[in-house]
Design an enzyme around this catalytic site. Structure first.
Site, PDB file in Angstrom:
ATOM      1  N   HIS A 152      -5.443  -5.784   0.610  1.00  0.00           N
ATOM      2  CA  HIS A 152      -5.544  -4.396   0.014  1.00  0.00           C
ATOM      3  C   HIS A 152      -4.075  -4.079  -0.753  1.00  0.00           C
ATOM      4  O   HIS A 152      -4.156  -3.677  -2.046  1.00  0.00           O
ATOM      5  CB  HIS A 152      -5.839  -3.110   0.987  1.00  0.00           C
ATOM      6  CG  HIS A 152      -5.662  -1.993   0.375  1.00  0.00           C
ATOM      7  ND1 HIS A 152      -6.743  -1.404  -0.321  1.00  0.00           N
ATOM      8  CD2 HIS A 152      -4.912  -0.857   0.468  1.00  0.00           C
ATOM      9  CE1 HIS A 152      -6.373   0.055  -0.872  1.00  0.00           C
ATOM     10  NE2 HIS A 152      -5.223   0.305  -0.250  1.00  0.00           N
ATOM     11  N   HIS A 159      -6.724  -1.067  -8.147  1.00  0.00           N
ATOM     12  CA  HIS A 159      -7.011  -1.828  -7.042  1.00  0.00           C
ATOM     13  C   HIS A 159      -8.517  -1.860  -6.956  1.00  0.00           C
ATOM     14  O   HIS A 159      -9.179  -3.045  -6.620  1.00  0.00           O
ATOM     15  CB  HIS A 159      -6.517  -1.265  -5.725  1.00  0.00           C
ATOM     16  CG  HIS A 159      -7.324  -1.707  -4.429  1.00  0.00           C
ATOM     17  ND1 HIS A 159      -8.395  -1.118  -3.910  1.00  0.00           N
ATOM     18  CD2 HIS A 159      -6.878  -2.807  -3.511  1.00  0.00           C
ATOM     19  CE1 HIS A 159      -8.927  -1.646  -2.764  1.00  0.00           C
ATOM     20  NE2 HIS A 159      -8.025  -2.967  -2.722  1.00  0.00           N
ATOM     21  N   HIS A 193      -4.355   2.911  -7.310  1.00  0.00           N
ATOM     22  CA  HIS A 193      -5.471   2.697  -6.442  1.00  0.00           C
ATOM     23  C   HIS A 193      -6.736   2.417  -7.136  1.00  0.00           C
ATOM     24  O   HIS A 193      -7.715   1.889  -6.662  1.00  0.00           O
ATOM     25  CB  HIS A 193      -5.889   3.636  -5.099  1.00  0.00           C
ATOM     26  CG  HIS A 193      -4.825   3.501  -3.881  1.00  0.00           C
ATOM     27  ND1 HIS A 193      -3.501   3.509  -3.767  1.00  0.00           N
ATOM     28  CD2 HIS A 193      -5.317   2.788  -2.693  1.00  0.00           C
ATOM     29  CE1 HIS A 193      -2.991   3.321  -2.610  1.00  0.00           C
ATOM     30  NE2 HIS A 193      -3.999   2.761  -2.043  1.00  0.00           N
ATOM     31  N   ASP A 224       0.768  -1.321   0.014  1.00  0.00           N
ATOM     32  CA  ASP A 224       0.020   0.170  -0.002  1.00  0.00           C
ATOM     33  C   ASP A 224       0.859   1.069   0.045  1.00  0.00           C
ATOM     34  O   ASP A 224       0.438   2.121  -0.840  1.00  0.00           O
ATOM     35  CB  ASP A 224      -0.983   0.029   1.410  1.00  0.00           C
ATOM     36  CG  ASP A 224      -2.115   1.012   1.157  1.00  0.00           C
ATOM     37  OD1 ASP A 224      -2.531   1.444  -0.010  1.00  0.00           O
ATOM     38  OD2 ASP A 224      -2.873   1.260   2.133  1.00  0.00           O
TER      39      ASP A 224
END
Length: 379
Positions: free
Chosen positions: A272, A258, A255, A172
């Site tokens: 994540h 993602h 992101h 992340d």
């Protein structure tokens, strides 16, 4: 001139065994805290936390939590806050418990605190929550007028947690600088509500630097269940620096990809940070990053244990329908992919994902790195 914004929590506490001090810090925020934690987390923190609460003269009131921060979970916490007369809510554990606590605290009009028990994401410091369906599919970001009143992270708890949690947090956080620099080159806005500050961008780069210097040694520390300077540095990079960096430096393609991947059932079960890392690698391909930089990123993230190929996120080049769905979800209006300094289409994202798979596979062979292993989602 454009407006720039920097957003940060009111108070950040990090160190070995600081969970015992939680009651002392919460006493400055309210007198009737509500703790949100699942059964596993509660079994880990109850004794140390309870002693600290007793010393501070606070009652321990805890409610359980499921797997995801869903709209229903948030609304249920609001009802508990109201019926119990609580004046501060504390998310203890993983990112979803913390996100649910933040969202509920905002709706109930009380103060809120984040107490992560692993350095697995940069969510704890931010003034936003990510809301999912019961199945873990991304629904929306919810934004709040201020950041948490307190973020407290005990590095001994991080050392005791499974190493996969720290790996996910590194994934992340590695995205933070790659996305922040792309946002700075473009004209988009950050999650804090304006253009990036120089401070937000610099903190994103500092997170990147600390991770490259300390990540592998920090992972060794967690495997040994000990706290070292390297682990302290990575916890700060994952939690505080990445949190400030993404919120005030800007998110971009990583992101957004993602978020698109959460809609592919094959990716379920991945953290994540694992999905974000595939997004980061794809963003580097999408923006035409220097070949050496891209290869170095593939090597470093592979050594950390993060996915950078389709197989490792449960997909193949033959999953054309799923890849198209991921790309379309990543490019919907309002997604952070539009912070890239050039227009991005679903077609470009599909092409970049396919190219990422080939490039990462080749680099891993050239640099004698482990071959990708297929991820199989549990159904």
């Amino acid at each position: 001139m454009p407006t720039t914004v920097l957003s940060s929590p009111a108070h950040y506490v990090q160190g070995k065994n600081v969970i015992a001090e939680l009651g002392t810090h919460l006493k400055n925020l309210g007198s009737t805290p509500l703790l949100v934690a699942d059964d596993i987390v509660w079994g880990i923190v109850e004794d140390a936390l309870g002693k600290g609460f007793a010393d501070a003269g606070l009652a321990v009131v805890r409610v359980g939590f499921g797997r995801f921060a869903t709209p229903g979970a948030v609304d249920g916490l609001v009802e508990t806050i109201t019926s119990g007369g609580h004046d501060v809510i504390v998310g203890v554990g993983g990112g979803s418990a913390i996100d649910a606590a933040k969202a509920a605290g905002h709706l109930a009009g009380v103060r809120w605190a984040s107490v992560p028990t692993a350095a697995s994401s940069d969510a704890p410091t931010s003034a936003l929550s990510v809301i999912y369906t019961e199945e873990g599919e991304f629904i929306e970001y919810r934004f709040f007028p201020h950041n948490p009143d307190l973020v407290l992270i005990d590095t001994q708890l991080v050392a005791n947690a499974p190493v996969a949690f720290l790996v996910g947090g590194i994934g992340d956080a590695l995205a933070t600088w790659v996305e922040a620099r792309a946002t700075a080159r473009g004209t988009g806005s950050t999650m804090a509500g304006g253009r990036p500050t120089h401070a937000g961008t610099a903190l994103a780069q500092l997170s990147w630097d600390l991770l490259h210097e300390n990540a592998l040694a920090a992972l060794d520390a967690v495997r040994a269940k000990v706290v070292t300077p390297a682990l302290e540095a990575v916890v700060e990079a994952n939690t505080l620096l990445s949190g400030l960096g993404f919120e005030s430096g800007g998110l971009a393609a990583a992101h957004a990809i993602h978020n698109g991947l959460t809609a592919a059932p094959q990716t379920h079960g991945l953290s994540h940070g694992q999905k974000v890392n595939f997004g980061t690698t794809t963003q580097l391909v999408l923006e035409g990053a220097d070949a050496e930089e891209l290869a170095d990123f593939v090597e470093f993230s592979t050594r950390v244990g993060l996915p950078n190929t389709l197989a490792e996120i449960g997909l193949t080049a033959e999953n054309t329908a799923e890849l198209r769905a991921v790309a379309e979800a990543a490019c919907v209006e309002g997604e952070t992919i539009h912070n890239m300094p050039f227009p991005v289409t679903p077609e470009a994202v599909v092409d970049a994902m396919l190219a990422t798979d080939r490039i990462a596979t080749r680099v891993r062979v050239e640099r004698s790195l482990p071959a990708p292993q297929m991820h199989h989602a549990k159904h």
